[in-house]
Design a protein around this motif. Sequence first.
Motif, PDB file in Angstrom:
ATOM      1  N   TRP A 143      58.488   7.907   5.475  1.00 43.94           N
ATOM      2  CA  TRP A 143      58.316   6.666   5.275  1.00 43.94           C
ATOM      3  C   TRP A 143      58.844   6.160   3.231  1.00 43.94           C
ATOM      4  O   TRP A 143      57.955   6.923   3.187  1.00 43.94           O
ATOM      5  N   SER A 144      58.413   5.027   3.276  1.00 48.78           N
ATOM      6  CA  SER A 144      58.909   4.643   1.924  1.00 48.78           C
ATOM      7  C   SER A 144      57.602   3.838   1.121  1.00 48.78           C
ATOM      8  O   SER A 144      56.784   2.890   2.042  1.00 48.78           O
ATOM      9  N   SER A 145      57.911   4.049  -0.375  1.00 46.98           N
ATOM     10  CA  SER A 145      56.187   4.074  -0.484  1.00 46.98           C
ATOM     11  C   SER A 145      56.738   2.325  -0.790  1.00 46.98           C
ATOM     12  O   SER A 145      58.443   2.018  -0.274  1.00 46.98           O
ATOM     13  N   CYS A 146      55.662   1.279  -1.131  1.00 47.64           N
ATOM     14  CA  CYS A 146      55.938  -0.231  -0.464  1.00 47.64           C
ATOM     15  C   CYS A 146      54.682  -1.065  -1.990  1.00 47.64           C
ATOM     16  O   CYS A 146      53.450  -0.146  -2.368  1.00 47.64           O
ATOM     17  N   SER A 147      55.235  -2.422  -1.815  1.00 49.26           N
ATOM     18  CA  SER A 147      54.008  -3.396  -2.470  1.00 49.26           C
ATOM     19  C   SER A 147      53.580  -4.538  -1.229  1.00 49.26           C
ATOM     20  O   SER A 147      54.660  -4.563  -0.408  1.00 49.26           O
ATOM     21  N   ILE A 148      52.452  -4.577  -1.271  1.00 49.92           N
ATOM     22  CA  ILE A 148      52.174  -6.038  -0.384  1.00 49.92           C
ATOM     23  C   ILE A 148      51.359  -7.020  -1.183  1.00 49.92           C
ATOM     24  O   ILE A 148      50.303  -6.591  -1.383  1.00 49.92           O
ATOM     25  N   ALA A 149      52.376  -7.720  -1.234  1.00 53.02           N
ATOM     26  CA  ALA A 149      51.914  -8.956  -1.777  1.00 53.02           C
ATOM     27  C   ALA A 149      50.576  -9.534  -1.960  1.00 53.02           C
ATOM     28  O   ALA A 149      49.831  -9.309  -2.685  1.00 53.02           O
ATOM     29  N   GLU A 150      50.255  -9.362  -0.362  1.00 52.06           N
ATOM     30  CA  GLU A 150      49.258 -10.624  -0.198  1.00 52.06           C
ATOM     31  C   GLU A 150      47.549  -9.479  -0.698  1.00 52.06           C
ATOM     32  O   GLU A 150      46.364  -9.958  -0.513  1.00 52.06           O
ATOM     33  N   ARG A 151      48.140  -7.962  -0.574  1.00 49.12           N
ATOM     34  CA  ARG A 151      46.832  -7.459  -0.615  1.00 49.12           C
ATOM     35  C   ARG A 151      46.713  -6.669  -2.112  1.00 49.12           C
ATOM     36  O   ARG A 151      45.392  -6.206  -2.809  1.00 49.12           O
ATOM     37  N   HIS A 152      48.101  -7.774  -3.265  1.00 48.99           N
ATOM     38  CA  HIS A 152      47.890  -7.712  -4.318  1.00 48.99           C
ATOM     39  C   HIS A 152      48.119  -5.701  -4.760  1.00 48.99           C
ATOM     40  O   HIS A 152      47.372  -5.732  -5.569  1.00 48.99           O
ATOM     41  N   THR A 153      48.053  -5.015  -4.321  1.00 47.74           N
ATOM     42  CA  THR A 153      48.571  -3.490  -3.897  1.00 47.74           C
ATOM     43  C   THR A 153      49.813  -3.197  -3.664  1.00 47.74           C
ATOM     44  O   THR A 153      50.831  -3.340  -3.003  1.00 47.74           O
ATOM     45  N   ASN A 169      56.574  -9.752 -10.490  1.00 47.23           N
ATOM     46  CA  ASN A 169      57.706 -10.879  -9.691  1.00 47.23           C
ATOM     47  C   ASN A 169      57.298 -11.872  -9.073  1.00 47.23           C
ATOM     48  O   ASN A 169      57.800 -13.352  -9.334  1.00 47.23           O
ATOM     49  N   GLY A 170      55.846 -11.733  -8.369  1.00 44.59           N
ATOM     50  CA  GLY A 170      55.500 -12.660  -7.867  1.00 44.59           C
ATOM     51  C   GLY A 170      56.369 -12.685  -6.247  1.00 44.59           C
ATOM     52  O   GLY A 170      56.372 -13.800  -5.360  1.00 44.59           O
ATOM     53  N   ASP A 171      56.597 -11.526  -5.579  1.00 42.01           N
ATOM     54  CA  ASP A 171      57.638 -11.448  -4.999  1.00 42.01           C
ATOM     55  C   ASP A 171      56.438 -11.507  -3.111  1.00 42.01           C
ATOM     56  O   ASP A 171      55.292 -10.481  -3.089  1.00 42.01           O
ATOM     57  N   SER A 172      57.428 -11.924  -2.204  1.00 46.40           N
ATOM     58  CA  SER A 172      56.166 -12.539  -1.253  1.00 46.40           C
ATOM     59  C   SER A 172      56.147 -11.062  -0.284  1.00 46.40           C
ATOM     60  O   SER A 172      57.176 -10.253  -0.518  1.00 46.40           O
ATOM     61  N   GLY A 173      55.069 -10.960   0.801  1.00 45.48           N
ATOM     62  CA  GLY A 173      55.687 -10.507   1.613  1.00 45.48           C
ATOM     63  C   GLY A 173      55.022  -9.484   1.278  1.00 45.48           C
ATOM     64  O   GLY A 173      54.964  -8.590   0.779  1.00 45.48           O
ATOM     65  N   GLN A 174      55.784  -7.621   1.774  1.00 48.38           N
ATOM     66  CA  GLN A 174      55.987  -6.178   2.378  1.00 48.38           C
ATOM     67  C   GLN A 174      57.915  -5.899   1.376  1.00 48.38           C
ATOM     68  O   GLN A 174      58.312  -6.127   2.216  1.00 48.38           O
ATOM     69  N   ASN A 175      57.597  -5.423   0.762  1.00 51.20           N
ATOM     70  CA  ASN A 175      58.820  -4.703   0.024  1.00 51.20           C
ATOM     71  C   ASN A 175      58.097  -2.946  -0.416  1.00 51.20           C
ATOM     72  O   ASN A 175      57.350  -2.300  -0.806  1.00 51.20           O
TER      73      ASN A 175
END
Length: 137
Positions: free
Chosen positions: A28-38, A64-70
């Motif tokens: 499983w990859s590491s990720c960022s979730i913009a909506e949770r700011h986490t 950077n203000g990217d939305s969604g899950q990255n």
Amino acid sequence: MNTDLAWTINYALDHDIGVQICDWNPEWSSCSIAERHTVFINQNAHEPEELPFVTAHEVGHILNGDSGQNFYSLCGNINGSKREAAADKTGIRILFKRCTELEDFDPAYFNPVQFMESYCIPESYYSFVRGLIRDER
């Protein structure tokens, strides 16, 4: 936890970004979730020396203000994703800031290759890193 990772986590927290270090399946990859700011960093998916860059990259998505899950991928910039390349560059800037704050930092002796190797930064960013040090001098 190494000091570079601790510094990167504190940088995120100073910018009101939550950080969760996870003990997930290595696939499983590491990720960022913009909506949770986490950002969620899977410590099992990366070698320990990669974690500061992975963390800085994921923080980069939020800054950077990217939305969604990255989701983190070593192939992100190779596949031409502008969003991933931008997160990489923001992550590199974060880690470069870390270096400039070290007591013994001297831009005249900064070695871009050594910096990139120590943080497992892809070779394709060599020119970008050299530009950072030119700006610092």
